[in-house]
Motif scaffolding. Structure first.
Motif, PDB file in Angstrom:
ATOM      1  N   GLY A 177      -6.841  -6.076  -5.228  1.00 57.35           N
ATOM      2  CA  GLY A 177      -5.613  -5.369  -5.544  1.00 57.35           C
ATOM      3  C   GLY A 177      -4.758  -5.141  -4.314  1.00 57.35           C
ATOM      4  N   HIS A 178      -5.378  -4.690  -3.228  1.00 55.76           N
ATOM      5  CA  HIS A 178      -4.637  -4.453  -1.994  1.00 55.76           C
ATOM      6  C   HIS A 178      -4.002  -5.753  -1.504  1.00 55.76           C
ATOM      7  N   ALA A 179      -4.781  -6.827  -1.487  1.00 54.27           N
ATOM      8  CA  ALA A 179      -4.265  -8.110  -1.017  1.00 54.27           C
ATOM      9  C   ALA A 179      -3.159  -8.646  -1.925  1.00 54.27           C
ATOM     10  N   THR A 180      -3.177  -8.279  -3.201  1.00 57.24           N
ATOM     11  CA  THR A 180      -2.116  -8.728  -4.109  1.00 57.24           C
ATOM     12  C   THR A 180      -0.759  -8.264  -3.614  1.00 57.24           C
ATOM     13  N   ASN A 181      -0.644  -6.974  -3.322  1.00 55.82           N
ATOM     14  CA  ASN A 181       0.634  -6.462  -2.821  1.00 55.82           C
ATOM     15  C   ASN A 181       0.985  -7.041  -1.461  1.00 55.82           C
ATOM     16  N   VAL A 182       0.011  -7.120  -0.581  1.00 54.42           N
ATOM     17  CA  VAL A 182       0.282  -7.627   0.767  1.00 54.42           C
ATOM     18  C   VAL A 182       0.817  -9.055   0.698  1.00 54.42           C
ATOM     19  N   THR A 183       0.107  -9.920  -0.001  1.00 53.07           N
ATOM     20  CA  THR A 183       0.484 -11.335   0.009  1.00 53.07           C
ATOM     21  C   THR A 183       1.726 -11.617  -0.824  1.00 53.07           C
ATOM     22  N   MET A 187       2.881  -5.096 -11.037  1.00 53.77           N
ATOM     23  CA  MET A 187       1.633  -5.296 -10.298  1.00 53.77           C
ATOM     24  C   MET A 187       0.609  -4.302 -10.830  1.00 53.77           C
ATOM     25  N   GLY A 188      -0.651  -4.699 -10.822  1.00 50.40           N
ATOM     26  CA  GLY A 188      -1.715  -3.782 -11.221  1.00 50.40           C
ATOM     27  C   GLY A 188      -3.035  -4.222 -10.633  1.00 50.40           C
ATOM     28  N   THR A 189      -4.056  -3.430 -10.894  1.00 50.45           N
ATOM     29  CA  THR A 189      -5.397  -3.757 -10.402  1.00 50.45           C
ATOM     30  C   THR A 189      -6.378  -3.856 -11.558  1.00 50.45           C
TER      31      THR A 189
END
Length: 440
Positions: free
Chosen positions: A150-156, A278-280
């Motif tokens: 989830g964290h990497a989703t927003n970052v990338t 976006m979600g996790t």
């Protein structure tokens, strides 16, 4: 000095601690200068050492990384003792559901544990497409894409979508992953005060005169405060100023709205009005990973170009299958959402009755209890554990020192007795850790 400043210490205690830490810093700087191969020159590492020294001086044990000897649901086994647990994102109590376990086991038996490589290289597994179709339909979008973090989703995604000529206007309380993605993009970053829609419009109007592309970035359910934004106003602002609207609804799915669909349901907004969702998968859906739901052309471009997808192993098939099963249960069993919201509202209201500051929490799934100093928050957390309740502190610098807090994540699995017992324990724990006792 007001309560909560200086970690809640008296002037004399603060002075003694500062002097002790200053001597330690001087010693570290000398050692770092002479140690060519060590890591002492890393400022953050030195600061962490000073924090550990301060905790030792105050006889405070770290409340983090507590070992759970079983499933961390509404109750958990900590130190071989049954504990009422408020440290889990398992909002709907699905992590122990046999239907999820069976879905994961079946996918593991058929596809193995790992996707083995990037999906671009190793190919698709049907469970990936099934999950992404469910997610896209849920958000009224043409397509979705699942990532392993989830964290990497927003970052990338944010880092890839925006560039140096662009601007990102975001809520000041946005999650670290969004901030890191914005930094990676090189775009100009402009924050507005939390949930202040007038400020959001003012900032967006000011930057649109010179920026290339613009992104308005918010959360659907803020994990620090448990409140939600005015989504209708955000849609209006984005449309008026020709900006994309991206909503990180990681904590919204399963918590917000009458049936837990998310912030769009609570606001009565067509989810297609939001450009990027976006979600996790690690919270309500009890798996691990993140996802983006948006227009088909954007998702197809991401599938072939976003570094965090192209160069990362694909989502584990058992996790994809379990998350898809959780999506089905969320839709079929809205009573879970009603129970969660009833528990959270009861907990929030009981806390307020006892004089605790629960901030702006909507009582949906997250309730903070603001205690006013980092030392007090850590000590109350320890005292709570002694009373059989697990709740973790959020301390400076994650929040301003005067807003240090305990954060309670409610679950549909909690009983009314659990909630009432936890509030009683909180009263007893804070009575035993009064501000005047914090000199250590």
């Amino acid at each position: 000095m007001s309560r909560g400043q200086g970690f809640g210490l008296s002037n004399a205690a603060r002075l003694a601690l500062v002097q002790r830490l200053a001597r330690r810093r001087e010693g570290q700087e000398v050692q770092a200068a002479s140690d060519q191969r060590g890591f002492g020159a890393i400022q953050g590492l030195r600061d962490w050492g000073l924090m550990q020294e301060a905790m030792g001086a105050l006889a405070i044990e770290s409340p983090f990384f507590r070992a759970h000897e079983g499933r961390a649901g509404a109750h958990s086994l900590i130190g071989n003792r049954d504990t009422i647990n408020f440290g889990s994102y398992d909002y709907l109590g699905l992590n122990g559901d046999p239907r999820l376990h069976q879905a994961a086991a079946s996918a593991m038996a058929r596809y193995g544990i790992s996707a083995s490589a990037s999906r671009l290289v190793s190919g698709e597994r049907p469970v990936h497409g099934e999950l992404e179709r469910r997610l896209a339909a849920h958000y009224g979008q043409q397509a979705a894409l699942a990532f392993v973090s989830g964290h990497a989703t927003n970052v990338t995604v944010i880092g890839h979508l925006m560039g140096p000529r662009d601007v990102i206007v975001h809520d000041a309380a946005i999650h670290n992953s969004c901030v890191e993605g914005a930094k990676l993009s090189g775009a100009r970053r402009v924050s507005f005060p939390h949930n202040d829609m007038r400020a959001a419009e003012r900032e967006m109007a000011a930057v649109r005169r010179s920026a290339g592309r613009a992104l308005l970035l918010v959360e659907g359910h803020y994990s620090m405060d448990g409140d939600v934004p005015d989504l209708a106003a955000l849609v209006r602002i984005a449309r008026k100023h020709d900006a994309w609207l991206m909503v990180d609804d990681a904590h919204g799915l399963g918590c917000v709205g009458a049936t837990g669909k998310g912030v769009f349901e609570a606001a009565g907004i067509d989810p297609a009005e939001v450009d990027i969702w976006m979600g996790t998968l690690s919270k309500t859906l009890c798996a691990a990973g993140g996802y983006i739901a948006a227009r088909g052309d954007l998702i197809d471009w991401m599938r072939h170009t976003v570094p965090g997808f192209v160069y990362s192993v694909g989502l584990s098939p058992p996790l994809a299958a379990a998350a898809a099963a959780a999506m089905d249960i969320l839709a079929a069993e809205p009573w879970r959402v009603a129970k969660l919201q009833a528990n959270a509202t009861l907990f929030r209201d009981l806390c307020r009755e006892h004089g605790f500051d629960t901030g702006a929490s909507f009582g949906l799934g997250i309730v903070p209890v603001v205690l006013g100093s980092s030392v007090r928050a850590v000590r109350v957390s320890a005292a709570l554990l002694d009373h059989g309740v697990n709740a973790l502190p959020i301390v400076f610098p994650a929040v301003p020192e005067k807003l240090a807090r305990l954060r309670f994540f409610l679950s549909a699995e909690h009983s009314e007795q659990d909630v009432r017992q936890a509030v009683a324990a909180l009263v007893a724990a804070t009575d035993g850790v009064a501000p005047a006792d914090l000199a250590g």
